[in-house]
Design a protein around this motif. Structure first.
Motif, PDB file in Angstrom:
ATOM      1  N   HIS A 177     -11.317  42.743   2.388  1.00  4.97           N
ATOM      2  CA  HIS A 177     -10.472  43.689   3.111  1.00  4.97           C
ATOM      3  C   HIS A 177     -10.316  44.954   2.270  1.00  4.97           C
ATOM      4  N   GLY A 178     -10.721  46.069   2.833  1.00  5.08           N
ATOM      5  CA  GLY A 178     -10.585  47.321   2.105  1.00  5.08           C
ATOM      6  C   GLY A 178     -11.330  47.342   0.792  1.00  5.08           C
ATOM      7  N   GLU A 182     -11.130  38.699  -0.490  1.00  7.23           N
ATOM      8  CA  GLU A 182     -10.123  37.776   0.017  1.00  7.23           C
ATOM      9  C   GLU A 182     -10.441  36.411  -0.593  1.00  7.23           C
ATOM     10  N   ILE A 183      -9.555  35.925  -1.449  1.00  3.38           N
ATOM     11  CA  ILE A 183      -9.788  34.664  -2.146  1.00  3.38           C
ATOM     12  C   ILE A 183      -8.819  33.615  -1.622  1.00  3.38           C
ATOM     13  N   SER A 184      -9.351  32.491  -1.213  1.00  2.00           N
ATOM     14  CA  SER A 184      -8.550  31.400  -0.666  1.00  2.00           C
ATOM     15  C   SER A 184      -8.779  30.132  -1.481  1.00  2.00           C
ATOM     16  N   ARG A 230      -4.535  31.609   4.020  1.00  2.00           N
ATOM     17  CA  ARG A 230      -5.839  32.228   3.768  1.00  2.00           C
ATOM     18  C   ARG A 230      -5.634  33.579   3.068  1.00  2.00           C
ATOM     19  N   GLY A 231      -6.444  33.806   2.029  1.00  2.00           N
ATOM     20  CA  GLY A 231      -6.355  35.049   1.279  1.00  2.00           C
ATOM     21  C   GLY A 231      -5.324  35.043   0.179  1.00  2.00           C
ATOM     22  N   ARG A 232      -4.558  33.940   0.059  1.00  4.89           N
ATOM     23  CA  ARG A 232      -3.529  33.849  -0.979  1.00  4.89           C
ATOM     24  C   ARG A 232      -3.917  32.889  -2.097  1.00  4.89           C
ATOM     25  N   GLY A 233      -5.149  32.421  -2.093  1.00  5.98           N
ATOM     26  CA  GLY A 233      -5.560  31.433  -3.080  1.00  5.98           C
ATOM     27  C   GLY A 233      -5.451  31.916  -4.510  1.00  5.98           C
TER      28      GLY A 233
END
Length: 381
Positions: A177-178, A182-184, A230-233
């Motif tokens: 994103h941008g 994005e790490i989950s 998702r994306g908060r990993g």
């Protein structure tokens, strides 16, 4: 901060101290030299409830807290760090992410076995090309037909290849994103097709613990194996590491104190020039400095744990505790080897193991340089 242990904490500390002396000490030397995982000791620790210390009873835990875990780690590490790191990684890295961020179904599914010590979990963050730069994750995961397809590798993962390992929670890039990854976090059960555990590393220290490189080749797990949001990993794992630094500080204090224990005993028994070497000021000062380092480091991790349990910010205090305690462990291991002289260089003596085990404490779960970075940032620099 009250440094006096409550009756409950003291009972736990004394119980683990007795276990370490009676059960661990007689067998760990041989296991260490063979590089053999201590399955029987892990089973006994599970029966004692050590793997469930900080978890709620509804998931099979003991209903204790993180400080209780730290006390257990310190006492185990006074005798051996391989056993201590097996407990630390199994609890704070293997089970804690599920406890903190898992869904109720995930908790009910995986935590009971992890809390009992019947199974072990692992924490897959580090990659061969990343090291301290955990944000440089290259392992990927994409959704396909309701499944995550994972590709990549992880390095230096503790408890990942034992006969009782049930899962590894890994960070993976699930999008962008941008221009930012994005790490989950995704839970991968042991034995999943495409999930390969490489042979164990040939390590300098922690030789009775389990450490492997992991490979993921089109590994498929259900979409509901996503842990947390998702994306908060990455953020989730950083918070787990903040807590883990207090645990590693406690383990480091145990090693530092173990060096004092062994040196005091040896200094009373070993004679040179007609007197026990403990009567000579050079040895007395060496051991006195060791005790001062262990004591100071213990206060540091107690303070960090107290802030954590009180719900207060503790990132800086955890970094200070980890930095101070790992330095104390390394310095005390070096000093204990000096006290023992040539015998300190022999693996049959505990201080030989302590010397081999100490250095990794300045590296694992955030290097000393990373701790200084964190402290400086918390100071606004």
């Amino acid at each position: 901060m009250d440094t006096h242990l409550s009756e409950e904490y003291e009972a736990l500390r004394a119980t683990v101290e007795d276990f370490a002396r009676r059960e661990v000490a007689p067998v760990i030397g041989e296991l260490y030299e063979r590089g053999q995982f201590p399955y029987e000791l892990v089973k006994k620790m599970g029966e004692m409830g050590l793997f469930g210390l900080p978890f709620a009873e509804e998931y099979g835990g003991m209903g204790g807290d993180y400080f209780a875990l730290c006390l257990a780690l310190e006492e185990l590490a006074r005798v051996d760090s391989s056993v201590a790191i097996t407990l630390e990684a199994g609890v704070s890295l293997g089970a804690m992410p599920i406890y903190r961020f898992g869904s109720e179904e995930q908790k009910q599914r995986w935590l009971p076995d992890l809390c009992s010590g019947a199974r072990l979990g692992a924490f897959g963050l580090t990659e061969a090309g990343g090291g301290s730069d955990a944000g440089a994750t290259r392992t990927t995961a994409r959704l396909d037909g309701g499944e995550w397809v994972v590709n990549g590798s992880k390095a230096f993962i503790t408890n990942s290849g034992t006969d009782i390992t049930s899962l590894v929670t890994v960070t993976a890039v699930t999008g962008a994103h941008g221009g930012r990854k994005e790490i989950s976090a995704i839970v991968i059960p042991s034995g999943t097709a495409g999930f390969t555990v490489a042979p164990g590393y040939s390590k300098v220290g922690w030789r009775a613990s389990d450490t492997h490189e992991l490979f993921f080749d089109d590994v498929r797990v259900p979409e509901e194996h996503l842990l947390g949001e998702r994306g908060r990993g990455y953020a989730q794992f950083l918070s787990i590491l903040d807590e883990g630094r207090i645990a590693i500080a406690a383990l480091s204090v145990g090693l530092a104190q173990g060096c004092v224990d062994e040196s005091v005993r040896y200094a009373k028994e070993r004679e040179a020039f007609g007197s026990p070497i403990g009567r000579y000021q050079a040895i007395q000062f060496l051991i006195a400095d060791m005790e001062a380092r262990a004591h100071t480091a213990r206060l540091a991790y107690h303070h960090a744990a107290a802030r954590m349990l009180a719900g207060e910010p503790f990132k800086k205090e955890a970094a200070i505790a980890k930095l101070v305690a790992s330095n104390a462990a390394m310095d005390n291991a070096r000093a204990a080897t000096q006290v023992f002289g040539g015998y300190g260089f022999m693996n049959e003596y505990a201080v030989g193991r302590f010397y081999r085990d100490a250095k990794i404490l300045e590296v694992g779960e955030g290097t000393s340089e990373v701790q200084r970075m964190l402290i400086a940032r918390q100071l606004g620099l």
